[in-house]
Structure formats: structure tokens, C-alpha cells
Scaffold this active site. Structure first.
Site, short mmCIF file in Angstrom:
data_model
loop_
_atom_site.label_atom_id
_atom_site.label_comp_id
_atom_site.label_asym_id
_atom_site.label_seq_id
_atom_site.Cartn_x
_atom_site.Cartn_y
_atom_site.Cartn_z
N ASP A 29 0.84 -1.19 0.00
CA ASP A 29 0.00 0.00 0.00
C ASP A 29 0.89 1.26 0.00
O ASP A 29 1.91 1.31 0.68
CB ASP A 29 -0.86 -0.01 1.27
CG ASP A 29 -1.76 1.20 1.39
OD1 ASP A 29 -2.70 1.30 0.59
OD2 ASP A 29 -1.51 2.05 2.28
N GLU B 2 1.50 -0.35 -5.01
CA GLU B 2 0.50 0.64 -5.38
C GLU B 2 1.19 1.98 -5.63
O GLU B 2 1.52 2.71 -4.69
CB GLU B 2 -0.53 0.79 -4.26
CG GLU B 2 -1.74 1.62 -4.70
CD GLU B 2 -2.22 2.65 -3.69
OE1 GLU B 2 -3.26 3.24 -3.93
OE2 GLU B 2 -1.52 2.88 -2.67
C1 AAO Z 1 -8.63 9.16 6.19
C2 AAO Z 1 -9.49 10.39 5.91
C3 AAO Z 1 -8.59 11.62 5.74
C4 AAO Z 1 -7.71 11.80 6.99
C5 AAO Z 1 -6.89 10.52 7.18
C6 AAO Z 1 -6.02 10.56 8.44
O1 AAO Z 1 -10.25 10.17 4.72
O2 AAO Z 1 -9.43 12.76 5.58
O3 AAO Z 1 -6.81 12.89 6.76
O4 AAO Z 1 -7.79 9.41 7.31
O5 AAO Z 1 -6.80 10.71 9.57
C7 AAO Z 1 -7.61 5.25 2.75
C8 AAO Z 1 -8.62 6.33 2.36
C9 AAO Z 1 -8.27 7.68 2.97
C10 AAO Z 1 -8.10 7.54 4.48
C11 AAO Z 1 -6.94 6.56 4.69
C12 AAO Z 1 -6.60 6.34 6.17
O6 AAO Z 1 -8.67 6.43 0.94
O7 AAO Z 1 -9.34 8.59 2.70
O8 AAO Z 1 -7.81 8.82 5.05
O9 AAO Z 1 -7.34 5.26 4.15
O10 AAO Z 1 -7.70 5.92 6.88
C13 AAO Z 1 -3.01 8.81 -2.93
C14 AAO Z 1 -1.93 7.77 -2.66
C15 AAO Z 1 -2.46 6.33 -2.66
C16 AAO Z 1 -3.69 6.20 -1.80
C17 AAO Z 1 -4.72 7.20 -2.29
C18 AAO Z 1 -6.01 7.15 -1.45
O11 AAO Z 1 -0.88 7.92 -3.61
O12 AAO Z 1 -1.42 5.52 -2.12
O13 AAO Z 1 -4.18 8.54 -2.18
N1 AAO Z 1 -4.23 4.80 -1.81
C19 AAO Z 1 -3.92 3.83 -0.71
C20 AAO Z 1 -5.12 2.95 -0.37
C21 AAO Z 1 -6.19 3.79 0.30
C22 AAO Z 1 -5.67 4.29 1.66
C23 AAO Z 1 -4.22 4.63 1.63
C24 AAO Z 1 -3.42 4.44 0.52
C25 AAO Z 1 -3.62 5.01 2.91
O14 AAO Z 1 -5.57 2.28 -1.51
O15 AAO Z 1 -7.40 3.09 0.49
O16 AAO Z 1 -6.40 5.49 2.04
O17 AAO Z 1 -3.19 3.79 3.53
C26 AAO Z 1 -3.56 11.78 -7.29
C27 AAO Z 1 -2.19 11.25 -6.92
C28 AAO Z 1 -2.30 9.94 -6.16
C29 AAO Z 1 -3.19 10.12 -4.95
C30 AAO Z 1 -4.57 10.65 -5.40
C31 AAO Z 1 -5.49 10.94 -4.21
O18 AAO Z 1 -4.19 10.84 -8.18
O19 AAO Z 1 -1.43 11.06 -8.10
O20 AAO Z 1 -1.03 9.53 -5.73
O21 AAO Z 1 -3.36 8.84 -4.32
O22 AAO Z 1 -4.38 11.88 -6.12
O23 AAO Z 1 -4.93 11.90 -3.39
C32 AAO Z 1 -6.31 11.07 -11.81
C33 AAO Z 1 -4.79 11.05 -11.86
C34 AAO Z 1 -4.22 10.56 -10.53
C35 AAO Z 1 -4.78 11.36 -9.38
C36 AAO Z 1 -6.29 11.16 -9.41
C37 AAO Z 1 -7.03 11.79 -8.23
O24 AAO Z 1 -6.81 9.75 -11.92
O25 AAO Z 1 -4.35 10.17 -12.90
O26 AAO Z 1 -2.81 10.68 -10.54
O27 AAO Z 1 -6.83 11.66 -10.63
O28 AAO Z 1 -6.95 13.18 -8.28
#
Ligand code: AAO
Length: 412
Positions: free
Chosen positions: A169, A200
Site C-alpha cells: 500500500d 500501489e
Molecule cells: C482518512 C481520511 C482523511 C484523513 C486521514 C487521516 O479520509 O481525511 O486525513 O484518514 O486521519 C484510505 C482512504 C483515505 C483515508 C486513509 C486512512 O482512501 O481517505 O484517510 O485510508 O484511513 C493517494 C496515494 C495512494 C492512496 C490514495 C487514497 O498515492 O497511495 O491517495 N491509496 C492507498 C489505499 C487507500 C488508503 C491509503 C493508501 C492510505 O488504496 O485506500 O487510504 O493507507 C492523485 C495522486 C495519487 C493520490 C490521489 C489521491 O491521483 O497522483 O497519488 O493517491 O491523487 O490523493 C487522476 C490522476 C491521478 C490522481 C487522481 C485523483 O486519476 O491520474 O494521478 O486523478 O486526483
């Protein structure tokens, strides 16, 4: 005595009368699904069950010839806003950087972040992406031996139990050399082979972190695959007939480095990456996309199995399909093999002319690749499925679209 002591910001909200509910069900009801991405230890007691239940599951799956790959959260621990408390496995933590169940202390966390908030503020800065907190999640210092060895101990424990590999992750938020060094400290699986690894890393053309920085470590999730499947099967921006060279010619990584899926738990609900993906909410196109993925020789396919939700944070239904709920209610079980459609591709260089089992009821079907069913009339080829559900499938090698696809929604 006259205020209900609600948490800050939630004053004035309503109470719920949970008459005769069981404690574990109440606990589960109020857990958002994403809580599991905030570990406070590497113990195996969680909302999914106990350590013993996990071990039993692995053993029974192995006995049935099924391998288990775990989702490993090793970039970070809980969020900065998690306060202090006990994890579901009973270990103490506080966000002053104490996680006694591992144990980790203040020296085990990243001190190299240069942003004012301590969080990632700009994805165009590679240092921030790796050294700062992803959405406030406390960032481990993967460069330290103390951290690497504790993660390696966790991996070794899992290998001993009998799992066969890991999804790493948030690998994008770890320095590749840290992942590699940590994996090098671990053993081999029970079968004496190296564990399977898929990372990932959401690559975005404008950002400096690239999947190619990680290919020497293991496979990667190719996110472009799911986006393109959405373009094809949801939005129909791309014609199926142009898929003849679908693969690395389509700005995707080499097949041998990729793991692919149509959607995932994040983009299914608008987290993570893009709204372009197709999900179970569009069942017709989704089935075709899954069938395409399973039959097309690119990457290692991963099919989805999930539950329905109304709010983005909704956790899983209290009951699982095995003890009362059934697939098709709250559990979607997208992985179930259906009898709704059939697809054939011919990439062998010669003519395909065979009687093949389709799994479909007898009748005349419209091939949705060469045409469509419009007002009951098929504008393309038709395929006759016999009463034993076989059909004679002919696909010439010189055809520009060597594919036949029929489904129960387009019976001529
Ligand atoms: C929660 C709350 C937050 C709070 C946090 C801490 O929601 O408000 O601040 O707790 O208290 C999951 C949830 C999160 C959650 C977290 C912890 O999704 O909401 O936060 O558990 O409980 C990035 C990362 C990627 C990550 C993704 C969600 O790079 O690694 O964000 N995925 C994994 C898991 C996921 C998990 C975590 C990681 C954490 O699969 O389930 O989070 O363990 C762009 C960037 C990406 C970025 C995204 C979102 O993406 O390039 O790197 O991913 O933005 O920020 C197009 C583009 C693409 C872009 C996308 C979205 O598709 O091609 O590049 O649009 O704009």
C-alpha cells in the site's frame, strides 16, 4: 447533565436506540472502511477477525489450492488526528509517536519533511511525496534499520503463517530503496519461493514519481488499465476494434511488470484516482470489461469482490455472505462467474472455427463487436447458441477485429 457530550463539531446531533445489538456489531457499524489503513500495530486482531481465524483461513485456502496475498500498510501508522487509545488488537498508541504494539517510538518516524503542515502539499515535489505525511498519516522512516527490521518481522510472521505475497500500500510514498532493503531482510515462503509483490504507485504524467522506479522490486498496479477500461466499456470513447494491440503500445508498462484491475476499493468510491472507472454500478459494461481483462494477455488480472455502499465511508455489512447475507444484496461479489455473456478472441494467426461452450441459454445472439441490436434487429453478425449452450464460433485470422462477444441483453 443536559448536553449529550458529543464529540467536538457534532453537537446537537441525534441518538440511536440500538435495542439488543451485539457489541461487535455496534463496533463494526461505526467503523469507516478506511480505518484499516491506519495501523497501530502489526497484530492480526481486527474487524475482520482474530489471529487464529486468519491462520485458519490461510490453511483452509491453501488446502483448496488458493493462495493468499495480503494488503500490507507499511508506509505509515495512524493519522495525526487519531489521538490516543487502544487498537482493535489491544495495543496502546498515541500520536506523540508511540505505538507500543510494534513497538515504534518517536525516532522511527520521518523527520525529513519540509512542508509547514508536515503533510504532502505538492505532488510535484518528489521529496514531499516520500517524506511527508499522506493525508496526515504518520510517516515511518523507512531508511532506518530499526523500522525496516520491524516490517521484515511482520512479513516473516505472515510468511510463516503461509501467505504468498503482498500488495504494498502507498508504495509511491516510500523510497524504492527502502522497500527493496526491507524485502531483502525477509525470508521465503513456505514453498521456498520468493513472495509475490505488487506495489500501489498511482502514476500521474505530471508528477515526478514513476512506476519505472519500482519495477526492479516487483510488479506494479497499472492504473491506466482501469481508466482505459472505463473509457471503453463505460464511456465508449474508444472502440473495441482498436484494442488489437492493447498493452504497452498504449502508454502502459510492460506486461510482465503489471497487475491490472477494472476498479478498486478507492476509485470505486471516488478516493484515490479518477472517476473514469467502470464499476458494478454499470453491470452490463462491467461484465464485458472483466471478461476482456480475463481473456486478454496483459499483466496479471485481479477481479474485484466488494459490497454496496451509499456513503463513501460506509463499512461492510455486519453479516458476511457465508453467514446469512447473500450476494446480490449488500454484498456484490463481482468475482462470481456469471452465465450472462461470452467472448472469444482469436490472436493465433490462423482461422478459429470451433464449437465452443458459451455458458449461455440457446438462441440467436447479436455479436456486439461487429454491430448492435437496434429495435430488435442485429446490425452485425449473429451467433447461434445450441440448446446444449455450445456455439460454432468462426473468427478469421485476417479480421481486423478478431473478437466475438455475445450477451443475454442482446438476443436477436
Ligand atoms: C482518512 C481520511 C482523511 C484523513 C486521514 C487521516 O479520509 O481525511 O486525513 O484518514 O486521519 C484510505 C482512504 C483515505 C483515508 C486513509 C486512512 O482512501 O481517505 O484517510 O485510508 O484511513 C493517494 C496515494 C495512494 C492512496 C490514495 C487514497 O498515492 O497511495 O491517495 N491509496 C492507498 C489505499 C487507500 C488508503 C491509503 C493508501 C492510505 O488504496 O485506500 O487510504 O493507507 C492523485 C495522486 C495519487 C493520490 C490521489 C489521491 O491521483 O497522483 O497519488 O493517491 O491523487 O490523493 C487522476 C490522476 C491521478 C490522481 C487522481 C485523483 O486519476 O491520474 O494521478 O486523478 O486526483
Amino acid at each position: 447533565r443536559k448536553t449529550p457530550n458529543c464529540y467536538y463539531g457534532r453537537e446537537g446531533q441525534v441518538l440511536v436506540h440500538l435495542f439488543s445489538w451485539k457489541w461487535p456489531d455496534i463496533a463494526r457499524e461505526y467503523r469507516p472502511w478506511w480505518e484499516r489503513y491506519q495501523p497501530v500495530s502489526y497484530k492480526l486482531d481486527s474487524a475482520s477477525g482474530s489471529r487464529d481465524e486468519f491462520i485458519d483461513m490461510v490453511n483452509r485456502c491453501k488446502a483448496a489450492g488458493v493462495q493468499i496475498y495480503i494488503d500490507a500498510v507499511i508506509n505509515h501508522m495512524a493519522g495525526i488526528d487519531a489521538g490516543t487509545g487502544l487498537g482493535s488488537g489491544g495495543s496502546y498508541y498515541n500520536t506523540q509517536l508511540r505505538f507500543d504494539g510494534v513497538p515504534y517510538g518517536p525516532d522511527d518516524f520521518n523527520t525529513r519533511c519540509t512542508t509547514g503542515s508536515g503533510n504532502i502539499e505538492n505532488y510535484a515535489d518528489e521529496g514531499q511525496v516520500r517524506n511527508c505525511r499522506l493525508v496526515g498519516l504518520l510517516d515511518l522512516e523507512g531508511g532506518k534499520n530499526s523500522v525496516r527490521s520491524k516490517i521484515a518481522d511482520y512479513f516473516d510472521d505472515m510468511l510463516q503463517i503461509g501467505i504468498d505475497g503482498y500488495r504494498i500500500d502507498a508504495a509511491k510514498h516510500m523510497w524504492p530503496e527502502d522497500i527493496n532493503a526491507t524485502l531483502s531482510m525477509t525470508g521465503v515462503t513456505e514453498d521456498k519461493v520468493e513472495a509475490f509483490v505488487y506495489q500501489e504507485v498511482i502514476e500521474n504524467g505530471n508528477e515526478p514519481v514513476k512506476t519505472s522506479q519500482y519495477t526492479h522490486i516487483g510488479r506494479l498496479v497499472e492504473f491506466q488499465y482501469g481508466y482505459k477500461m472505463g473509457d471503453i466499456f463505460k464511456w465508449q470513447h474508444i472502440k473495441l476494434s482498436s484494442l488489437h494491440n492493447f498493452g504497452s503500445d498504449w502508454s502502459m508498462m510492460p506486461s510482465g511488470d503489471a497487475l491490472v484491475s477494472i476498479d478498486n476499493h478507492d476509485n470505486q468510491r471516488g478516493h484515490g484516482a479518477g472517476g473514469n472507472v467502470i464499476t458494478h454500478k454499470q453491470p452490463e459494461g462491467y461484465k464485458l470489461a472483466v471478461i476482456f481483462m480475463l481473456s486478454w494477455p496483459y499483466g496479471i488480472p485481479r477481479v474485484m469482490s466488494s459490497y454496496d455502499f451509499d456513503q463513501d465511508w460506509t463499512g461492510p455489512p455486519a453479516q458476511s455472505p457465508a453467514d446469512g447475507e447473500s450476494c446480490g444484496s449488500s454484498w456484490i461479489c463481482e468475482h462470481s462467474r456469471g452465465s450472462a455473456s461470452f467472448i472469444a478472441f482469436n490472436r493465433e494467426g490462423g482461422e478459429l472455427n470451433m464449437n465452443l461452450p458459451t455458458g449461455l441459454p440457446g438462441g440467436t445472439y447479436c455479436d456486439v463487436i461487429s454491430g448492435d441490436l437496434l429495435n430488435g434487429v442485429c446490425t452485425g453478425k449473429t451467433v447461434t447458441v445450441f440448446s446444449d449452450s455450445t456455439a460454432n464460433i468462426r473468427i478469421g485470422s485476417d479480421s481486423s477485429t478478431p473478437v466475438v462477444a455475445i450477451h443475454i441483453g442482446a438476443k436477436a
